[in-house]
Design a protein around this motif. Structure first.
Motif, mmCIF file in Angstrom:
data_model
loop_
_atom_site.group_PDB
_atom_site.id
_atom_site.type_symbol
_atom_site.label_atom_id
_atom_site.label_comp_id
_atom_site.label_asym_id
_atom_site.label_seq_id
_atom_site.Cartn_x
_atom_site.Cartn_y
_atom_site.Cartn_z
ATOM 1 N N ALA A 199 -4.034 0.902 8.897
ATOM 2 C CA ALA A 199 -4.413 0.288 10.174
ATOM 3 C C ALA A 199 -5.394 -0.877 10.022
ATOM 4 C CB ALA A 199 -5.021 1.349 11.086
ATOM 5 N N ALA A 200 -5.604 -1.327 8.790
ATOM 6 C CA ALA A 200 -6.573 -2.401 8.522
ATOM 7 C C ALA A 200 -7.961 -2.024 9.025
ATOM 8 C CB ALA A 200 -6.126 -3.733 9.141
ATOM 9 N N LEU A 232 -5.867 -6.875 1.641
ATOM 10 C CA LEU A 232 -5.679 -5.458 1.934
ATOM 11 C C LEU A 232 -4.198 -5.173 1.730
ATOM 12 C CD1 LEU A 232 -7.786 -5.012 5.182
ATOM 13 C CD2 LEU A 232 -8.469 -4.565 2.826
ATOM 14 N N MET A 242 0.844 -1.210 0.000
ATOM 15 C CA MET A 242 0.000 0.000 0.000
ATOM 16 C C MET A 242 0.874 1.254 0.000
ATOM 17 S SD MET A 242 -0.896 2.604 2.242
ATOM 18 C CE MET A 242 -1.073 2.155 3.955
#
Ligand code: FES
Length: 106
Positions: free
Chosen positions: A42-43, A84, A24
């Motif tokens: 931070a998920a 993610l 990311m």
């Protein structure tokens, strides 16, 4: 290693990274469109959703419970290779990581 980001329209961008680079963070730093990352890694936002290419998938750490929960909330269809990107760190022993970006994150 190299991370290859493939946009929904098929455009590919290759970025050279070090082992341990965050998928990311690398995209944000390189202004790759398609990863929003509202929560900053931070998920907690699910706007950094990517599809990990199958050959790359097994090299990464397994999906954690927190990531699993957030993957329920992605804007675009969840697929078996959904991850993610903020939870993905380039592992040792892999030359190229290919991630496909969904059409939308919101
Ligand atoms: Fe928010 Fe990945 S950046 S979940």
């Amino acid at each position: 290693p190299t991370i290859t980001y493939e946009l929904a329209d098929g455009t590919r961008t290759d970025i050279k990274v070090d082992v341990g680079a965050n998928v990311m963070r690398t995209a944000i730093d390189a202004d790759i469109p398609g990863i929003v990352a509202e929560c900053g890694g931070a998920a907690m936002c699910a706007t950094c959703h990517v599809y990990l290419e199958k050959d790359s998938a097994s090299a990464f750490t397994a999906i954690s419970d927190v990531e699993e929960e957030m993957l329920e909330c992605v804007a675009e269809d969840r697929q078996p290779e959904s991850r993610l990107s903020c939870q993905l760190y380039v592992p040792e022993g892999i030359e190229q990581v290919i991630v496909r970006l969904p059409k939308t994150q919101g």
